[in-house]
Scaffold this motif. Structure first.
Motif, PDB file in Angstrom:
ATOM      1  N   LYS A 254       0.876  -1.176   0.000  1.00  0.00           N
ATOM      2  CA  LYS A 254       0.000   0.000   0.000  1.00  0.00           C
ATOM      3  C   LYS A 254       0.908   1.219   0.000  1.00  0.00           C
ATOM      4  CE  LYS A 254      -4.132   1.779   0.097  1.00  0.00           C
ATOM      5  NZ  LYS A 254      -5.123   1.526  -0.965  1.00  0.00           N
ATOM      6  N   ILE A 255       0.915   1.957  -1.107  1.00  0.00           N
ATOM      7  CA  ILE A 255       1.866   3.056  -1.305  1.00  0.00           C
ATOM      8  C   ILE A 255       1.108   4.363  -1.464  1.00  0.00           C
ATOM      9  CG2 ILE A 255       3.679   3.973  -2.801  1.00  0.00           C
ATOM     10  CD1 ILE A 255       4.176   1.031  -3.690  1.00  0.00           C
ATOM     11  N   ILE A 256       1.444   5.332  -0.609  1.00  0.00           N
ATOM     12  CA  ILE A 256       0.842   6.661  -0.679  1.00  0.00           C
ATOM     13  C   ILE A 256       1.951   7.678  -0.913  1.00  0.00           C
ATOM     14  CG2 ILE A 256      -0.674   8.322   0.453  1.00  0.00           C
ATOM     15  CD1 ILE A 256      -2.015   5.628   0.286  1.00  0.00           C
ATOM     16  N   LEU A 257       1.858   8.419  -1.989  1.00  0.00           N
ATOM     17  CA  LEU A 257       2.821   9.476  -2.322  1.00  0.00           C
ATOM     18  C   LEU A 257       2.079  10.804  -2.378  1.00  0.00           C
ATOM     19  CD1 LEU A 257       4.608   7.700  -5.322  1.00  0.00           C
ATOM     20  CD2 LEU A 257       5.372   7.713  -2.932  1.00  0.00           C
ATOM     21  N   GLN A 258       2.563  11.795  -1.617  1.00  0.00           N
ATOM     22  CA  GLN A 258       1.934  13.110  -1.598  1.00  0.00           C
ATOM     23  C   GLN A 258       3.018  14.184  -1.591  1.00  0.00           C
ATOM     24  OE1 GLN A 258      -0.094  11.713   2.071  1.00  0.00           O
ATOM     25  NE2 GLN A 258      -1.909  12.749   1.266  1.00  0.00           N
ATOM     26  N   THR A 259       2.723  15.306  -2.252  1.00  0.00           N
ATOM     27  CA  THR A 259       3.712  16.382  -2.303  1.00  0.00           C
ATOM     28  C   THR A 259       3.038  17.701  -2.642  1.00  0.00           C
ATOM     29  OG1 THR A 259       5.865  17.019  -3.237  1.00  0.00           O
ATOM     30  CG2 THR A 259       4.244  16.084  -4.767  1.00  0.00           C
ATOM     31  N   GLY A 260       3.672  18.780  -2.230  1.00  0.00           N
ATOM     32  CA  GLY A 260       3.232  20.103  -2.644  1.00  0.00           C
ATOM     33  C   GLY A 260       3.821  20.432  -4.001  1.00  0.00           C
ATOM     34  N   ASN A 261       3.041  21.045  -4.884  1.00  0.00           N
ATOM     35  CA  ASN A 261       3.538  21.287  -6.249  1.00  0.00           C
ATOM     36  C   ASN A 261       4.440  22.513  -6.355  1.00  0.00           C
ATOM     37  OD1 ASN A 261       1.698  23.401  -6.136  1.00  0.00           O
ATOM     38  ND2 ASN A 261       0.236  22.457  -7.555  1.00  0.00           N
ATOM     39  N   ARG A 262       4.684  23.180  -5.240  1.00  0.00           N
ATOM     40  CA  ARG A 262       5.660  24.276  -5.237  1.00  0.00           C
ATOM     41  C   ARG A 262       6.659  24.098  -4.089  1.00  0.00           C
ATOM     42  NH1 ARG A 262       0.619  26.984  -3.950  1.00  0.00           N
ATOM     43  NH2 ARG A 262       0.529  27.622  -1.749  1.00  0.00           N
ATOM     44  N   ASP A 263       7.106  22.862  -3.932  1.00  0.00           N
ATOM     45  CA  ASP A 263       8.069  22.525  -2.882  1.00  0.00           C
ATOM     46  C   ASP A 263       9.336  23.363  -3.013  1.00  0.00           C
ATOM     47  OD1 ASP A 263       8.657  19.935  -0.885  1.00  0.00           O
ATOM     48  OD2 ASP A 263      10.460  20.795  -1.777  1.00  0.00           O
ATOM     49  N   GLU A 264       9.769  23.959  -1.909  1.00  0.00           N
ATOM     50  CA  GLU A 264      10.930  24.856  -1.934  1.00  0.00           C
ATOM     51  C   GLU A 264      12.224  24.139  -2.316  1.00  0.00           C
ATOM     52  OE1 GLU A 264       7.985  26.697   0.950  1.00  0.00           O
ATOM     53  OE2 GLU A 264       8.618  24.696   0.331  1.00  0.00           O
ATOM     54  N   TYR A 265      12.270  22.826  -2.101  1.00  0.00           N
ATOM     55  CA  TYR A 265      13.467  22.053  -2.408  1.00  0.00           C
ATOM     56  C   TYR A 265      13.317  21.251  -3.703  1.00  0.00           C
ATOM     57  CZ  TYR A 265      14.025  23.310   2.452  1.00  0.00           C
ATOM     58  OH  TYR A 265      14.095  24.028   3.628  1.00  0.00           O
ATOM     59  N   LYS A 266      12.254  21.556  -4.441  1.00  0.00           N
ATOM     60  CA  LYS A 266      11.976  20.898  -5.732  1.00  0.00           C
ATOM     61  C   LYS A 266      11.772  19.400  -5.587  1.00  0.00           C
ATOM     62  CE  LYS A 266      12.555  24.915  -7.677  1.00  0.00           C
ATOM     63  NZ  LYS A 266      12.755  25.716  -6.458  1.00  0.00           N
ATOM     64  N   ILE A 267      11.390  18.964  -4.383  1.00  0.00           N
ATOM     65  CA  ILE A 267      11.186  17.541  -4.148  1.00  0.00           C
ATOM     66  C   ILE A 267       9.955  17.033  -4.900  1.00  0.00           C
ATOM     67  CG2 ILE A 267      10.607  15.843  -2.343  1.00  0.00           C
ATOM     68  CD1 ILE A 267      12.515  17.349  -0.495  1.00  0.00           C
ATOM     69  N   ASN A 268       9.035  17.931  -5.227  1.00  0.00           N
ATOM     70  CA  ASN A 268       7.873  17.502  -6.002  1.00  0.00           C
ATOM     71  C   ASN A 268       8.279  16.902  -7.347  1.00  0.00           C
ATOM     72  OD1 ASN A 268       8.534  20.418  -6.275  1.00  0.00           O
ATOM     73  ND2 ASN A 268       7.020  20.367  -7.924  1.00  0.00           N
ATOM     74  N   ILE A 269       9.415  17.337  -7.888  1.00  0.00           N
ATOM     75  CA  ILE A 269       9.879  16.771  -9.158  1.00  0.00           C
ATOM     76  C   ILE A 269      10.272  15.310  -8.955  1.00  0.00           C
ATOM     77  CG2 ILE A 269      11.587  16.943 -11.006  1.00  0.00           C
ATOM     78  CD1 ILE A 269      11.741  19.962 -10.424  1.00  0.00           C
ATOM     79  N   GLY A 270      11.036  15.037  -7.897  1.00  0.00           N
ATOM     80  CA  GLY A 270      11.420  13.665  -7.605  1.00  0.00           C
ATOM     81  C   GLY A 270      10.227  12.791  -7.268  1.00  0.00           C
ATOM     82  N   MET A 271       9.261  13.350  -6.515  1.00  0.00           N
ATOM     83  CA  MET A 271       8.066  12.572  -6.170  1.00  0.00           C
ATOM     84  C   MET A 271       7.281  12.198  -7.416  1.00  0.00           C
ATOM     85  SD  MET A 271       7.986  12.085  -2.867  1.00  0.00           S
ATOM     86  CE  MET A 271       6.269  11.707  -2.505  1.00  0.00           C
ATOM     87  N   ASN A 272       7.200  13.124  -8.364  1.00  0.00           N
ATOM     88  CA  ASN A 272       6.512  12.824  -9.615  1.00  0.00           C
ATOM     89  C   ASN A 272       7.258  11.765 -10.415  1.00  0.00           C
ATOM     90  OD1 ASN A 272       6.047  13.762 -12.787  1.00  0.00           O
ATOM     91  ND2 ASN A 272       4.206  13.748 -11.515  1.00  0.00           N
TER      92      ASN A 272
END
Length: 313
Positions: A254-272
């Motif tokens: 069971k995998i849940i991935l969540q992120t803010g689309n304007r992450d200050e550390y650009k982690i949303n890119i890696g999460m995507n």
């Protein structure tokens, strides 16, 4: 209404750790409407936090205590929040010769503790930032133990989330030794933002590129030049890279991935990127982006915990 219980655990994996950090660790247990099938969630804090940080009261945003109150009326749960603090101010939940065996602390000591208290139950990991990174990476290392995880903006795609801080770290330490900077930082009562970012880079190096009890920085402290051999050691821990060869380990989780689309550390890119890898490999998962940055994300859990808990009602 949930009950909060504070306990202690003698963590065999942390005995003799190189920093001399305490191995007798506080464990916060939160129980609500526990039944024989109720799952257990281990909370891994973000860097510069520990288990008790989850329970910090916020007067400006939705906090974890607010989440528990929302869950209480509909779901049963067991939350385990361990003390994972180190002299580096936080944790990446890896086994490091320069910090200690914190992956083993979670996957062995803490899991054994859970089994001794609650028997054989489904166990999940959850956390944001460093805690999100720990959740996916420990599940990849111990897929036989963990049923799944919630990863909120976990450190991923290291070229974007870490590299921008290297120049700050280099300039902050310029003219000093690594040991001198560490000693000075630990003696100071107040730190600048540049010093905090630099100490974070040093802590990441202690996690990803230790040399025995010493630390290999991924750049030259004399010139700032990136050192490929050391940087490549970091990249081996990057979830985006790991999944290219280990994605099959997550089948059936069971995998849940969540992120803010304007992450200050650009982690949303890696999460995507993680989302796309899982989708490409037909690994079932839940993925959601929010109009948010890296902080004040506790309300994300209003989506993720019920996504798991609805199966246990």
């Amino acid at each position: 209404m949930h009950e909060i219980i504070v306990d202690k655990l003698v963590a065999e994996s942390l005995k003799g750790n190189p920093l001399g950090d305490e191995y007798n660790r506080e464990i916060i247990k939160i129980e609500n409407n526990v039944k024989s099938s109720t799952p257990v969630f281990i909370g891994l804090p973000g860097f510069f936090g520990s288990g008790n940080s989850f329970l910090n009261k916020s007067y400006t945003s939705f906090d974890f205590k607010d989440l528990l109150e929302k869950l209480d009326t509909e779901y049963g749960y067991i939350m385990i929040l361990p003390d994972t603090m180190t002299k580096f101010g936080g944790n990446q939940f890896v086994d490091s010769t320069a910090i200690g065996n914190y992956k083993s602390f979670i996957a062995r000591d803490l899991v054994d503790y859970i089994h001794s208290l609650y028997g054989n139950r489904d166990i999940y990991l959850f956390g944001k930032s460093s805690g999100g990174f720990g959740s996916i990476s420990i599940t990849l290392d111990y897929p036989e133990i963990f049923k799944g995880f919630i990863d909120i903006s976990g450190d991923s795609y290291f070229p974007y989330c870490y590299l921008p801080d290297f120049s700050t770290a280099y300039l902050t330490m310029k003219g000093k030794t690594l040991e001198g900077f560490i000693e000075s930082y630990r003696q100071q009562m107040v730190h600048s933002q540049d010093e905090l970012e630099t100490y974070n880079v040093v802590a990441m190096a202690a996690s990803y590129s230790p040399d025995g009890k010493n630390i290999q920085l991924p750049f030259s402290i004399d010139t700032g030049e990136i050192l490929p051999d050391v940087w490549n050691k970091w990249l081996e821990f990057d979830p985006v890279n790991r999944l290219s060869g280990e994605v099959e380990k997550l089948k059936g989780k069971k995998i849940i991935l969540q992120t803010g689309n304007r992450d200050e550390y650009k982690i949303n890119i890696g999460m995507n990127m993680i989302h796309e890898i899982l989708k490409r490999n037909q690994i079932d998962h839940y993925y959601k982006e929010y109009p948010n940055g890296h902080f004040n994300t506790n309300y994300f859990y209003l989506d993720s915990f019920p996504e798991i808990l609805k199966s246990y009602k």
